[in-house]
Design an enzyme around this catalytic site. Structure first.
Site, PDB file in Angstrom:
ATOM      1  CB  THR A   1      12.831   0.086  -9.432  1.00  0.00           C
ATOM      2  OG1 THR A   1      11.414  -0.069  -9.271  1.00  0.00           O
ATOM      3  CG2 THR A   1      13.506  -0.959  -8.588  1.00  0.00           C
ATOM      4  CB  ILE A   2       9.372   3.881  -7.073  1.00  0.00           C
ATOM      5  CG1 ILE A   2       8.388   3.304  -8.092  1.00  0.00           C
ATOM      6  CG2 ILE A   2       9.883   5.226  -7.509  1.00  0.00           C
ATOM      7  CD1 ILE A   2       7.039   4.024  -8.078  1.00  0.00           C
ATOM      8  CG  ASP A   3       8.004  -1.122  -8.645  1.00  0.00           C
ATOM      9  OD1 ASP A   3       7.356  -0.114  -8.303  1.00  0.00           O
ATOM     10  OD2 ASP A   3       7.836  -1.696  -9.726  1.00  0.00           O
TER      11      ASP A   3
ATOM     12  NE  ARG B   1     -18.511   7.857   0.344  1.00  0.00           N
ATOM     13  CZ  ARG B   1     -18.483   9.078  -0.176  1.00  0.00           C
ATOM     14  NH1 ARG B   1     -17.347   9.756  -0.182  1.00  0.00           N
ATOM     15  NH2 ARG B   1     -19.562   9.607  -0.694  1.00  0.00           N
TER      16      ARG B   1
ATOM     17  CD  GLU C   1       1.482  -0.979 -10.768  1.00  0.00           C
ATOM     18  OE1 GLU C   1       0.869  -0.127 -11.414  1.00  0.00           O
ATOM     19  OE2 GLU C   1       2.714  -1.139 -10.859  1.00  0.00           O
TER      20      GLU C   1
ATOM     21  CG  MET D   1       2.962   2.740  -9.652  1.00  0.00           C
ATOM     22  SD  MET D   1       4.274   3.610 -10.519  1.00  0.00           S
ATOM     23  CE  MET D   1       3.344   4.302 -11.880  1.00  0.00           C
ATOM     24  N   GLY D   2       3.530  -1.136  -7.962  1.00  0.00           N
ATOM     25  CA  GLY D   2       4.152  -2.363  -7.440  1.00  0.00           C
ATOM     26  C   GLY D   2       3.674  -3.499  -8.310  1.00  0.00           C
ATOM     27  NE  ARG D   3       4.951  -3.692 -14.445  1.00  0.00           N
ATOM     28  CZ  ARG D   3       3.955  -3.785 -15.329  1.00  0.00           C
ATOM     29  NH1 ARG D   3       3.522  -4.952 -15.731  1.00  0.00           N
ATOM     30  NH2 ARG D   3       3.408  -2.702 -15.828  1.00  0.00           N
TER      31      ARG D   3
ATOM     32  CG  HIS E   1       2.607   7.566 -13.630  1.00  0.00           C
ATOM     33  ND1 HIS E   1       1.445   6.938 -13.993  1.00  0.00           N
ATOM     34  CD2 HIS E   1       3.610   6.930 -14.281  1.00  0.00           C
ATOM     35  CE1 HIS E   1       1.721   5.958 -14.845  1.00  0.00           C
ATOM     36  NE2 HIS E   1       3.030   5.935 -15.043  1.00  0.00           N
TER      37      HIS E   1
ATOM     38  CG  ASP F   1      11.122  -4.945  -8.272  1.00  0.00           C
ATOM     39  OD1 ASP F   1      11.972  -4.087  -8.601  1.00  0.00           O
ATOM     40  OD2 ASP F   1      10.193  -5.288  -9.019  1.00  0.00           O
TER      41      ASP F   1
ATOM     42  NE  ARG G   1       7.965   1.568 -18.414  1.00  0.00           N
ATOM     43  CZ  ARG G   1       8.468   1.308 -17.224  1.00  0.00           C
ATOM     44  NH1 ARG G   1       9.468   0.455 -17.110  1.00  0.00           N
ATOM     45  NH2 ARG G   1       7.974   1.868 -16.144  1.00  0.00           N
TER      46      ARG G   1
ATOM     47  NE  ARG H   1     -17.532   7.947  -3.748  1.00  0.00           N
ATOM     48  CZ  ARG H   1     -18.776   7.517  -3.532  1.00  0.00           C
ATOM     49  NH1 ARG H   1     -19.037   6.221  -3.471  1.00  0.00           N
ATOM     50  NH2 ARG H   1     -19.764   8.393  -3.392  1.00  0.00           N
TER      51      ARG H   1
ATOM     52  N   GLY I   1      11.158   3.231 -15.930  1.00  0.00           N
ATOM     53  CA  GLY I   1      10.344   4.278 -15.303  1.00  0.00           C
ATOM     54  C   GLY I   1      11.228   5.268 -14.567  1.00  0.00           C
TER      55      GLY I   1
ATOM     56  CG  ASP J   1      14.515  -7.314 -13.510  1.00  0.00           C
ATOM     57  OD1 ASP J   1      15.661  -7.743 -13.385  1.00  0.00           O
ATOM     58  OD2 ASP J   1      13.529  -8.001 -13.815  1.00  0.00           O
TER      59      ASP J   1
ATOM     60  NE  ARG K   1       7.523   6.430 -12.685  1.00  0.00           N
ATOM     61  CZ  ARG K   1       7.125   5.761 -13.778  1.00  0.00           C
ATOM     62  NH1 ARG K   1       6.833   4.488 -13.683  1.00  0.00           N
ATOM     63  NH2 ARG K   1       7.050   6.346 -14.927  1.00  0.00           N
TER      64      ARG K   1
END
Ligand code: F6P
Length: 339
Positions: free
Chosen positions: A122-124, A159, A218, A166-168, A269, A126, A69, A263, A10, A100, A272
């Site tokens: 990675t933005i994650d 509400r 996510e 994101m964050g797998r 994205h 990790d 990818r 809501r 990504g 990774d 990113r």
């Protein structure tokens, strides 16, 4: 010496700063870019990089080299094609910038005898054994700004708004954006909760304040669900399914069960894209310069990393051995502000 650079996985704000750092730190080396990550390595798509190509690019999001990818090790004859192309182009060393998956592929080429340096991206956030990956800081800022904005509309309409980030496998972005912007509940993959537990926190909050903003990663999975929410029919070359939909899922089920109006918003994205923060421009630049320095020293099979405020390097396989996830103590701290 001819040094090739590729960006894989990504895209991520700060990639261009790394590329510029590599090019600027060269002495008598010639630097070439491989287009579209490992896809370009298999296909043999190269472009010469000069001072002119990298002028001012650290200000730009994305990657001037493009990305994909693609995993050469899942293509018949893929690794051999990559090696033949590198040989044909007279490439002596490769700098692979990626998360990774990209670094695992780089590590395999290193084990096969090619001279490789890894740069963690990675933005994650990790990747193991580095304090930060560039892109993360930008993603947290964008996420925090979005959560800030959701507060006023959630409050006006009384509400619950679920915002998906994101964050797998790791909830770093969600945790830090949520903490910075005062989300009333933060849900991350590392710490599953049941729907009843989520309702308990939100019910208390709604009775007291009549609105709530929930930050959810996510990859978060309520304890009772068998699988993460996503498109199981769409799997990439590294075996990851396309995630997305947990905020919508929670919004629906919680409205049904509690009657509170909900809501959902997916930032996806947006986190990113766009220009990197100053922190990510600087971290990317420092990583790029260090990667080229390692090439010049002949110190291959290494990954650059941030330790405290120092740029260091570690064996490449340490970066890909495990994932860096949010520790319990950090999540506990965030929990103090829930409700
Ligand atoms: O690069 C990691 C990541 O940002 C994950 O958090 C997310 O699941 C994935 O990328 C999405 O990638 P794509 O661009 O393939 O949809």
């Amino acid at each position: 010496m001819r040094v090739a650079v590729l960006t894989g996985g990504g895209d991520c704000p700060g990639l261009n700063a790394v590329i510029r750092g590599i090019v600027k730190a060269r002495k008598d080396e010639e630097v070439v870019g491989i287009m579209r990550g490992w896809k370009g390595a298999v296909e043999g798509t190269y472009v010469r990089l000069s001072d002119e190509n990298v002028e001012g690019i650290h200000l730009l999001g994305g990657t001037i080299l493009g990305t994909s990818r693609v995993n050469p090790f899942s293509i018949e004859g893929g690794p051999e094609k990559v090696e033949a192309n590198l040989k044909k182009e007279g490439i002596d060393a490769l700098i692979a910038i990626g998360g990774d998956d990209t670094l695992t592929v780089a590590s395999k080429f290193s084990s096969r005898g090619f001279k490789v340096i890894g740069v963690p991206k990675t933005i994650d956030n990790d990747v193991a054994n580095t304090d930060y990956t560039f892109g993360f800081h930008t993603a947290v800022n964008v996420g925090a700004d979005a959560i800030d904005r959701l507060q006023s509309t959630a409050k006006s309409h009384e509400r619950i708004i679920f915002v998906e980030l994101m964050g797998r496998n790791a909830g770093w972005i969600t945790l830090e954006a949520g903490l910075a912007a005062g989300a009333h509940l933060i849900l991350i993959p590392e710490f599953p909760r049941t729907i009843e537990e989520i309702i308990e926190v939100l019910d208390k909050r709604m009775k007291a304040k009549r609105y709530a903003v929930v930050a959810v990663a996510e990859g978060f999975k309520p304890t009772e669900l068998e699988q993460v929410v996503g498109d199981k029919t769409s799997v990439d070359a590294f075996g990851h399914i396309k995630l997305g939909g947990i905020a919508h899922y929670l919004a629906e089920i919680i409205e049904q069960k509690t009657g509170y109006e909900t809501r959902s918003v997916v930032l996806g994205h947006l986190l990113r894209g766009g220009t990197p923060t100053a922190f990510d421009r600087i971290l990317g630049t420092r990583y790029g310069v260090e990667a080229m320095r390692l090439v010049q020293q002949g110190d291959f099979g290494r990954m650059v990393a941030l330790r405290g405020n120092d740029i260091i390097s570690i064996p490449l396989q340490y970066g890909v051995a495990t994932k860096k996830v949010v520790p319990y103590e950090y999540y506990k701290l965030a929990e103090m502000f829930f409700g």
